[in-house]
Design an enzyme around this catalytic site. Structure first.
Site, PDB file in Angstrom:
ATOM      1  N   LYS A  11       0.765  -1.273   0.108  1.00  0.00           N
ATOM      2  CA  LYS A  11      -0.036  -0.130   0.053  1.00  0.00           C
ATOM      3  C   LYS A  11       0.922   1.249  -0.043  1.00  0.00           C
ATOM      4  O   LYS A  11       2.057   1.135   0.442  1.00  0.00           O
ATOM      5  CB  LYS A  11      -0.817  -0.113   1.155  1.00  0.00           C
ATOM      6  CG  LYS A  11      -0.225   0.084   2.509  1.00  0.00           C
ATOM      7  CD  LYS A  11       0.075   1.459   3.241  1.00  0.00           C
ATOM      8  CE  LYS A  11       0.838   1.282   4.579  1.00  0.00           C
ATOM      9  NZ  LYS A  11       1.148   2.647   4.936  1.00  0.00           N
ATOM     10  N   ALA A  99       9.489  -0.069   5.427  1.00  0.00           N
ATOM     11  CA  ALA A  99       9.358   1.054   4.470  1.00  0.00           C
ATOM     12  C   ALA A  99       7.992   1.677   4.340  1.00  0.00           C
ATOM     13  O   ALA A  99       7.896   2.691   3.512  1.00  0.00           O
ATOM     14  CB  ALA A  99       9.461   0.149   2.891  1.00  0.00           C
ATOM     15  N   GLY A 100       7.101   1.381   5.293  1.00  0.00           N
ATOM     16  CA  GLY A 100       5.846   2.251   5.077  1.00  0.00           C
ATOM     17  C   GLY A 100       4.879   1.784   4.222  1.00  0.00           C
ATOM     18  O   GLY A 100       3.901   2.389   3.829  1.00  0.00           O
ATOM     19  N   GLY A 103       4.080  -4.320   4.378  1.00  0.00           N
ATOM     20  CA  GLY A 103       4.457  -5.344   3.973  1.00  0.00           C
ATOM     21  C   GLY A 103       3.920  -6.675   4.901  1.00  0.00           C
ATOM     22  O   GLY A 103       3.314  -7.645   4.119  1.00  0.00           O
ATOM     23  N   SER A 105       1.667  -6.519   7.003  1.00  0.00           N
ATOM     24  CA  SER A 105       0.238  -6.481   7.049  1.00  0.00           C
ATOM     25  C   SER A 105      -0.499  -7.138   5.717  1.00  0.00           C
ATOM     26  O   SER A 105      -1.449  -7.375   5.933  1.00  0.00           O
ATOM     27  CB  SER A 105      -0.138  -5.034   7.197  1.00  0.00           C
ATOM     28  OG  SER A 105       0.199  -4.268   8.206  1.00  0.00           O
ATOM     29  N   ASP A 138      -2.667  -1.720   9.873  1.00  0.00           N
ATOM     30  CA  ASP A 138      -2.825  -1.559   8.489  1.00  0.00           C
ATOM     31  C   ASP A 138      -3.565  -2.597   7.859  1.00  0.00           C
ATOM     32  O   ASP A 138      -3.752  -2.779   6.653  1.00  0.00           O
ATOM     33  CB  ASP A 138      -1.501  -1.300   7.806  1.00  0.00           C
ATOM     34  CG  ASP A 138      -0.925   0.093   7.739  1.00  0.00           C
ATOM     35  OD1 ASP A 138      -1.573   0.807   7.889  1.00  0.00           O
ATOM     36  OD2 ASP A 138       0.397   0.070   7.798  1.00  0.00           O
TER      37      ASP A 138
END
Length: 287
Positions: A11, A99-100, A103, A105, A138
């Site tokens: 995402k 990385a935000g 991954g 999630s 997330d």
């Protein structure tokens, strides 16, 4: 034994605002989120007749009950009251860690979707997303996918129409950011600018790619960039080669840009690859 297959899609946060700390220690946020084509692949063997196991092709990923995919499987099976008679989860990892990009999630959400399909859909997507909130903030969005507004700590979702097909370039620098530390810094920072979620929604509703790009904003970005100036370098490469807009995703450290054509993405990718091995070209994905 039956083997299940499911894609775990990353995402991006097109907008991200933090409103304050809650009594439970989490922070309230608002974010317009988008699923993209960078993905892990999940395989689940059900009915192995052996103790549970988890395998991942990338070093440094926990391969036991600490993994969100494992937690999701256990929570799901406990909730519906089923014994799978042994389970093995295999993860082919492409989404970079820390990385935000969600991954872990995404992996958890893929496990929930795959098991729900295997057991003939006893839970609706809404119920599955609600279950995912107990695994990670997330996970609900990653269950739902597509384009959505997330609120609360991420568990309150409102589906938006699919955004127009967009091309993204995502670059993950080598450094990572501690999310708890970043929230603590943000609590001590005066936020000078907030994202305009209404303008972002309007741009998505009207299919205005340039408008979407112009309204990208994440309140974490200036806080992280102040300590890691190389993010400015990456963004300057984006800007020099056709970016419509750029921003950090989540709590970082990956930054992304939107470009009008694949050719622009290929050039940016080429310019960054020498210094940054984790560079991706992706499209928006609809669920």
């Amino acid at each position: 034994m039956t083997t299940l297959y499911e894609g775990a899609y990353a995402k991006l946060n097109l907008t991200l605002d933090v409103h304050g700390k809650r009594e439970d220690g989490y922070h309230d946020l608002t974010s317009v989120m988008q699923t993209i084509s960078v993905r892990d692949d999940i395989e689940i063997d059900v009915g192995t007749g052996k103790p549970w196991s988890l395998l991942c092709d990338k070093e440094g990923i926990p391969c036991d009950e600490r993994n969100l995919a494992w937690k999701a499987a256990k929570l799901y099976l406990d909730t519906i009251g089923k014994d799978p008679d042994g389970l093995q989860i295999r993860i082919t990892k492409r989404i970079p860690s820390q990385a935000g990009m969600g991954g872990g999630s995404a992996d958890a959400a893929a496990v929930l979707r795959a098991l729900n399909r295997y057991y003939a859909y006893p839970l609706s997507i809404a119920a599955l997303a609600e279950l995912g909130a107990a695994v990670g903030s997330d996970v609900p969005f990653c269950v739902l996918g597509g384009t959505a507004v997330a609120q609360g700590r991420g568990e309150r979702l409102r589906k938006l129409p699919d955004m127009p097909e967009c091309i993204f370039v995502i670059c993950k620098p080598e450094f990572s950011v501690s999310t708890p530390e970043l929230y603590a810094k943000l609590d001590e920072t005066v936020i000078g600018k907030h994202p305009d979620h209404a303008a972002m929604e309007k741009a998505i509703l009207s299919g205005d790619v340039a408008g979407i790009a112009q309204n990208l904003y994440n309140v974490f970005d200036p806080v992280v960039t102040a300590e890691h100036l190389e993010l400015n370098y990456i963004k300057s490469i984006f800007n020099s080669y056709g970016s419509l807009g750029q921003q950090m995703t989540g709590s970082g450290s990956a930054v992304f840009c939107m470009v009008p054509e694949f050719e622009y993405a290929a050039v940016i990718c080429q310019m960054l690859k020498e210094n940054y091995p984790e560079v991706f070209i992706a499209k928006s994905v609809s669920f």
